[in-house]
Scaffold this active site. Structure first.
Site, PDB file in Angstrom:
ATOM      1  N   GLU A   4       0.818  -1.218   0.000  1.00  0.00           N
ATOM      2  CA  GLU A   4       0.000   0.000   0.000  1.00  0.00           C
ATOM      3  C   GLU A   4       0.851   1.267   0.000  1.00  0.00           C
ATOM      4  O   GLU A   4       0.335   2.370   0.120  1.00  0.00           O
ATOM      5  CB  GLU A   4      -1.021  -0.007   1.142  1.00  0.00           C
ATOM      6  CG  GLU A   4      -0.537  -0.485   2.477  1.00  0.00           C
ATOM      7  CD  GLU A   4      -1.665  -0.661   3.489  1.00  0.00           C
ATOM      8  OE1 GLU A   4      -2.827  -0.361   3.182  1.00  0.00           O
ATOM      9  OE2 GLU A   4      -1.362  -1.098   4.603  1.00  0.00           O
ATOM     10  N   ASP A  42      -4.897   2.950   0.329  1.00  0.00           N
ATOM     11  CA  ASP A  42      -3.681   3.678   0.683  1.00  0.00           C
ATOM     12  C   ASP A  42      -2.733   3.811  -0.497  1.00  0.00           C
ATOM     13  O   ASP A  42      -2.087   4.842  -0.650  1.00  0.00           O
ATOM     14  CB  ASP A  42      -2.968   2.986   1.849  1.00  0.00           C
ATOM     15  CG  ASP A  42      -3.595   3.375   3.174  1.00  0.00           C
ATOM     16  OD1 ASP A  42      -3.853   4.578   3.372  1.00  0.00           O
ATOM     17  OD2 ASP A  42      -3.854   2.486   4.002  1.00  0.00           O
ATOM     18  N   ARG A  61      -6.935  10.548   1.716  1.00  0.00           N
ATOM     19  CA  ARG A  61      -8.192   9.846   1.438  1.00  0.00           C
ATOM     20  C   ARG A  61      -9.336  10.290   2.334  1.00  0.00           C
ATOM     21  O   ARG A  61     -10.487   9.969   2.083  1.00  0.00           O
ATOM     22  CB  ARG A  61      -7.995   8.323   1.537  1.00  0.00           C
ATOM     23  CG  ARG A  61      -7.563   7.865   2.899  1.00  0.00           C
ATOM     24  CD  ARG A  61      -7.104   6.411   2.894  1.00  0.00           C
ATOM     25  NE  ARG A  61      -8.155   5.487   3.277  1.00  0.00           N
ATOM     26  CZ  ARG A  61      -7.928   4.249   3.702  1.00  0.00           C
ATOM     27  NH1 ARG A  61      -6.683   3.778   3.776  1.00  0.00           N
ATOM     28  NH2 ARG A  61      -8.911   3.470   4.055  1.00  0.00           N
TER      29      ARG A  61
HETATM   30  C1  PEP Z   1      -6.265  -0.236   1.911  1.00  0.00           C
HETATM   31  O1  PEP Z   1      -5.489   0.662   2.245  1.00  0.00           O
HETATM   32  O2  PEP Z   1      -6.614  -0.417   0.734  1.00  0.00           O
HETATM   33  C2  PEP Z   1      -6.826  -1.165   2.908  1.00  0.00           C
HETATM   34  C3  PEP Z   1      -7.517  -2.211   2.548  1.00  0.00           C
HETATM   35  O3  PEP Z   1      -6.628  -0.879   4.211  1.00  0.00           O
HETATM   36  P1  PEP Z   1      -7.418   0.288   4.988  1.00  0.00           P
HETATM   37  O4  PEP Z   1      -8.521   0.760   4.098  1.00  0.00           O
HETATM   38  O5  PEP Z   1      -7.904  -0.325   6.246  1.00  0.00           O
HETATM   39  O6  PEP Z   1      -6.336   1.300   5.193  1.00  0.00           O
HETATM   40 MG    MG Z   2      -4.595   0.591   4.182  1.00  0.00          MG
END
Ligand code: PEP
Ligand code: MG
Length: 575
Positions: free
Chosen positions: A436, A460, A470
């Site tokens: 990520e 991420d 985000r």
């Molecule tokens: C992501 O970053 O895509 C993920 C699945 O983790 P989170 O959304 O919990 O940061």
């Molecule tokens: Mg993530």
């Protein structure tokens, strides 16, 4: 007169019904002097209001139906915690004395001060918790004024499903109340995609929209509304033609959902025989039942940090073990990938720790490595649970070889301590890393060499690749999964992992976006993990796809840079 209001759709589908405006007491209160001789009495009045709200929460907790989403209990916990915090339940007493004012005014001053502190927080998720503080304060205010909490209007039970709740903001406690009723939809002026309202809306699976800004001002009680949760639009007082069109769309949507249920037990295989794993993302152990009910063939992402949120203490090893074991057992030998806690940034437990750039700060594995004892506690709990099912350990936010090595060392430390005690665990437990951070994607070789599997966290990965927070509404329009940089990174991660025969999954929101299912399939993705509500939709697309025909166009998309052309090609891919 007919008009439309735009917001952020957080749960898809169409609802048609009459507006019911939900009003809150608000915090606009009069101030009056309370002489020192009456301060004790005024404080007692304040204490009585706190006590009353405490009792209301207890009553709410007792009234949660067994089938209610797990988040609802967690939200009530959070509101109870806020209520019991001395900044809300004790500080106003001092203000009554120092300002010689009434309890309402003291509560208002204190709430304003708390809200101002939240406003300074850069982190979007934490900023949204401000709304929780205001909601709890409003409840106390209502108790002070002798005005009870929200009471649904007297309605014939069968007419409720035609009501659309229009609120400035909704608290989880409100949601519990209307969970027992059958509102067709709700729309709110406030809230972002990570707000509690949005989270509960998705788990209730009714069309909902947040961030309408002036919905409560523009919509009148009982007005006819159409809510299109898919595109985030409310149509107020629609004309006959629009109404007829949406009635048709609603019927089609409902029919489609019913038909989808028939796919639950079908294996996800393309027309040309390519099998795909469709797994679920969950936040709490109670979500497993819904995941199975929607045909998930595993849990691809258990966000374990939710066990750590909304509480003042930490879950100890046994409490964590029980939670992980429950998921492992309930999934009956299907794989369960549990991510070690990803706290920090938008999921912060320590509200005192405010950093200028939380998403780039001490978050996820970085945080874990600074507190090895707490991390090893979780690792021991995960290993112990692996004895009861097929558990995989997933590490978030890895970026460097040193982090991978240190993590593996700590896992070894946890294993050795269990060996010393003779505690059983799965000796073949698989350890994977989330991809990520662009650095991880670009230096994938070291991940492949050191880890058993990979899972791409596109939420991420996109945030860091495009430098877009985000959680920030103001740059949300720039968050683009179809950006050439994102597409090329994704295709390259999947290709490299497949070539090395290291399993690779994708568990960000992209996995549940049906518009992208075929593109990811063409890139070589064979394991998707997504929000439970999207599982059957994605399965339907897989069943109708022909992998070999998709590949050439997907390759062409990797060379394109014009956004319009990219969208056109995506449409062609999905035709
Ligand atoms: C992501 O970053 O895509 C993920 C699945 O983790 P989170 O959304 O919990 O940061
Ligand atoms: Mg993530």
């Amino acid at each position: 007169m007919s008009f439309t209001i735009h917001g952020i759709g957080v749960s898809g589908g169409v609802a048609i019904g009459h507006a019911h405006l939900m009003t809150h007491a608000g915090l606009e209160v009069p101030r009056y002097d309370v002489p020192p001789s009456q301060a004790a009495e005024e404080s007692a009045r304040f204490d009585a209001a706190i006590k009353q709200v405490r009792a209301e929460f207890e009553e709410l907790r007792a009234s949660i139906p067994a089938t209610a989403p797990a988040e609802i209990g967690a939200f009530i916990n959070l509101h109870q915690m806020i209520l019991n915090d001395s900044t809300l339940s004790v500080a106003p007493r001092r203000i009554i004395e120092t300002e010689n004012c009434n309890a309402e005014w003291a509560l208002k001053l204190q709430t304003d001060a708390l809200v101002a502190r939240f406003d300074e927080i850069v982190d979007g998720y934490l900023r949204e918790r401000k709304a929780d503080v205001v909601q709890v304060a409003e409840r106390v205010m209502k108790a002070l004024s002798g005005n009870p909490g929200y009471v649904p209007p007297p309605l014939k039970p069968d007419s409720e499903h035609n009501l659309i709740l229009v609120a400035h903001d909704l608290s989880p406690a409100d949601v519990v109340q209307f969970k027992q009723h059958r509102f067709a939809s709700f729309v709110t002026d406030l809230g972002g995609t990570t707000s509690h309202t949005a989270v509960v809306a998705r788990s209730l699976a009714i069309p909902s929209i947040v961030a309408l800004h002036r919905g409560q001002q523009m919509i009148r009680e009982n007005e006819l509304l159409i809510v299109d949760g898919t595109i985030g639009v409310v149509i107020v007082d629609p004309d006959e033609q629009v109404l007829a069109e949406y009635q048709l769309r609603q019927q089609q949507f409902d029919l489609g959902r019913q038909k989808l249920r028939g796919l639950k037990d079908r294996r996800a295989v393309t027309l040309d025989g390519v099998p795909v794993e469709l797994q679920a993302n969950i936040e709490l152990p109670a979500d497993v039942a819904k995941a199975k009910d929607n045909g998930a063939t595993g849990i691809g992402l258990f966000r374990s940090e939710f066990l750590f949120l909304n509480r003042s203490d930490l879950p100890d090893e046994d409490e964590q073990f029980e939670a992980y074991r429950r998921v492992a057992e309930d999934m009956e030998d299907m794989p369960v990938t549990i991510r070690t806690y990803d706290l920090g940034a938008d999921k912060e437990n320590d509200s005192a720790r405010v950093t200028t750039n939380p998403a780039l700060g001490l978050r996820a594995i970085r945080l874990c490595l600074t507190e090895p004892r707490r991390f090893v506690t979780q690792l021991r709990a995960l290993l112990r649970a692996s004895h009861y099912g097929k558990v995989n350990i997933l590490i978030p936010m890895l970026a460097t070889a040193v982090e991978i090595d240190q993590t593996l060392e700590l896992i070894q430390r946890a294993r050795s301590s269990l060996d010393d005690e003779g505690t059983p665990y799965d000796r073949d437990i698989q350890v994977g890393g989330m991809i990520e951070v662009p650095a991880a994607a670009l230096a994938l070789g070291m991940f492949i060499r050191k880890l058993d599997f990979l899972s791409i966290g596109t939420n991420d990965l996109i945030q860091y690749t495009l430098a877009i927070d985000r959680t920030d509404d103001t740059v949300a329009h720039l968050y683009d999964p179809l950006h050439p940089a994102v597409l090329n990174l994704l295709a390259s991660i999947i290709k490299t992992a497949n070539r090395a025969k290291v399993p690779v999954a994708l568990c960000g929101e992209m996995a549940g976006d049906v518009a992208l299912t075929r593109l990811l399939l063409a890139f070589g993705l064979r394991q998707y993990s997504m929000h439970i509500a999207h599982l059957l939709d994605v399965k339907q697309v897989i069943l109708k796809s022909n992998f070999s025909k998709l590949k050439p166009l997907a390759q062409k998309m990797l060379r394109a840079s014009d956004p319009e052309k990219l969208h056109a090609m995506l449409e062609q891919l999905n035709a």
